[in-house]
Design an enzyme around this catalytic site. Structure first.
Site, mmCIF file in Angstrom:
data_model
loop_
_atom_site.group_PDB
_atom_site.id
_atom_site.type_symbol
_atom_site.label_atom_id
_atom_site.label_comp_id
_atom_site.label_asym_id
_atom_site.label_seq_id
_atom_site.Cartn_x
_atom_site.Cartn_y
_atom_site.Cartn_z
ATOM 1 N N THR A 1 37.784 23.586 55.240
ATOM 2 C CA THR A 1 37.043 23.191 54.029
ATOM 3 C C THR A 1 35.594 23.665 54.133
ATOM 4 O O THR A 1 35.037 24.217 53.167
ATOM 5 C CB THR A 1 37.103 21.660 53.837
ATOM 6 O OG1 THR A 1 38.433 21.208 54.104
ATOM 7 C CG2 THR A 1 36.720 21.283 52.420
ATOM 8 N N ASP B 1 29.940 19.152 55.592
ATOM 9 C CA ASP B 1 30.996 19.284 56.605
ATOM 10 C C ASP B 1 32.287 18.646 56.096
ATOM 11 O O ASP B 1 32.259 17.801 55.192
ATOM 12 C CB ASP B 1 30.533 18.581 57.903
ATOM 13 C CG ASP B 1 31.298 19.063 59.131
ATOM 14 O OD1 ASP B 1 32.278 19.817 58.980
ATOM 15 O OD2 ASP B 1 30.904 18.669 60.245
ATOM 16 N N ASP C 1 38.572 14.776 58.934
ATOM 17 C CA ASP C 1 40.019 14.583 59.065
ATOM 18 C C ASP C 1 40.471 13.313 58.351
ATOM 19 O O ASP C 1 41.592 13.250 57.858
ATOM 20 C CB ASP C 1 40.402 14.543 60.545
ATOM 21 C CG ASP C 1 40.022 15.841 61.230
ATOM 22 O OD1 ASP C 1 40.539 16.890 60.810
ATOM 23 O OD2 ASP C 1 39.175 15.825 62.132
ATOM 24 N N GLY D 1 36.779 16.076 64.224
ATOM 25 C CA GLY D 1 37.057 16.701 65.507
ATOM 26 C C GLY D 1 38.399 17.395 65.574
ATOM 27 O O GLY D 1 38.759 17.953 66.602
ATOM 28 N N GLY D 2 39.129 17.380 64.438
ATOM 29 C CA GLY D 2 40.403 18.101 64.417
ATOM 30 C C GLY D 2 40.222 19.565 64.770
ATOM 31 O O GLY D 2 41.093 20.189 65.390
ATOM 32 N N GLU E 1 28.984 18.745 65.661
ATOM 33 C CA GLU E 1 28.967 18.203 64.292
ATOM 34 C C GLU E 1 28.197 16.885 64.246
ATOM 35 O O GLU E 1 27.428 16.639 63.315
ATOM 36 C CB GLU E 1 30.397 17.992 63.796
ATOM 37 C CG GLU E 1 31.113 19.305 63.500
ATOM 38 C CD GLU E 1 32.581 19.124 63.156
ATOM 39 O OE1 GLU E 1 33.097 19.945 62.388
ATOM 40 O OE2 GLU E 1 33.225 18.177 63.643
HETATM 41 C C1 5RP Z 1 36.145 20.044 62.988
HETATM 42 C C2 5RP Z 1 36.239 18.974 61.980
HETATM 43 C C3 5RP Z 1 36.702 19.366 60.615
HETATM 44 O O1 5RP Z 1 35.704 19.039 59.708
HETATM 45 C C4 5RP Z 1 37.934 18.612 60.292
HETATM 46 O O2 5RP Z 1 38.917 18.905 61.300
HETATM 47 C C5 5RP Z 1 38.491 18.987 58.923
HETATM 48 O O3 5RP Z 1 38.951 20.290 58.940
HETATM 49 P P1 5RP Z 1 39.688 20.926 57.693
HETATM 50 O O4 5RP Z 1 38.657 21.073 56.623
HETATM 51 O O5 5RP Z 1 40.208 22.243 58.204
HETATM 52 O O6 5RP Z 1 40.804 19.988 57.294
HETATM 53 O O7 5RP Z 1 35.938 17.830 62.214
HETATM 54 O O8 5RP Z 1 35.801 19.549 64.245
#
Ligand code: 5RP
Length: 229
Positions: free
Chosen positions: A31, A83, A86, A97-98, A105
């Site tokens: 995202t 940002d 998840d 943190g995914g 972050e």
């Molecule tokens: C990375 C994160 C991301 O913001 C979270 O994993 C969301 O990712 P995505 O937009 O691909 O669903 O925390 O450490």
């Protein structure tokens, strides 16, 4: 709208909060990358911002697309960070943190006057915890840290598996050179208490509970984007 279109809709709505001359924290994940692509178009059109990336992955995309970057040491106070997340609960507590960038972050978010979370509606939950909680740990003594995390969680009535993130090639390593446990505790009724308990464990570098950091969330669904604050 498909999943990607919802991410773009949230990123587009967030772009309206970006003003000329801003010092901007730039998140990590799919995202946040949609946001970087839209931001780069604005930069090409004359918008002037200085970005601080939250990961090497985001830094590479920004450089590729012509978004000007600085380090957090060069710009230690930021106007706005955008940002992904998840999970987002109604009080704007987050699991992040995914994508493995939670430490940078969180440091960048804490250095920002405002933090806007962008996500599609699948990330909205009543209570955090369906998404496994990423916990960044020092690689030294990981077995002891695992036991300490399990005991701390048990004292709060939480049980579940801790999985060391990685593949057959070895453990995933963060930009800071640490490992990540993904903790499947399930529903986390008291995220603040869990956050404090995890911070008290020496081998824990940081955890993915983001509490009192988000200013607002822009959540996109099939009907478009809405603001949660
Ligand atoms: C990375 C994160 C991301 O913001 C979270 O994993 C969301 O990712 P995505 O937009 O691909 O669903 O925390 O450490």
């Amino acid at each position: 709208m498909d999943a990607r279109e919802m991410k773009i809709a949230a990123a587009q709505a967030a772009l309206a909060h970006v003003e000329d001359g801003m010092r901007l924290g730039i998140g990590t994940g799919s995202t946040a990358e949609e946001f970087v692509r839209l931001l780069a178009e604005k930069v090409a059109g004359g918008l002037s911002v200085e970005g601080v990336p939250t990961s090497e992955r985001t830094a590479r995309l920004c450089v590729e697309l012509g978004v000007s970057l600085k380090s957090l040491d060069e710009l230690p106070e930021l106007d706005l960070t955008i940002d992904g997340a998840d999970e987002v609960d109604p009080a704007l507590r987050l699991i992040k943190g995914g994508g493995g960038a939670l430490l940078r972050e969180k440091i960048v978010a804490a250095a920002s006057s405002k933090v806007i979370v962008i996500a599609d509606e699948t990330k909205m939950v009543d209570t955090l915890g369906a998404f496994p909680l990423p916990i960044e740990i020092n690689s030294f003594g990981q077995a002891s840290t695992r036991i300490a995390i399990e005991r701390a969680a048990e004292r709060l009535g939480l049980t579940g598996d801790l999985t060391l993130r990685g593949s057959h090639d070895g453990p995933f390593m963060t930009d800071g050179g640490h490992f990540i446990f993904d903790a499947s505790f399930g529903r986390i009724p008291d995220a603040e208490a869990l956050g404090h308990a995890l911070h008290a464990i020496p081998g824990v570098v940081e955890h993915g509970l983001f509490i009192n950091l988000a200013t607002l969330a822009i959540i996109a669904g099939p009907q478009g984007a809405r603001v949660v604050e």
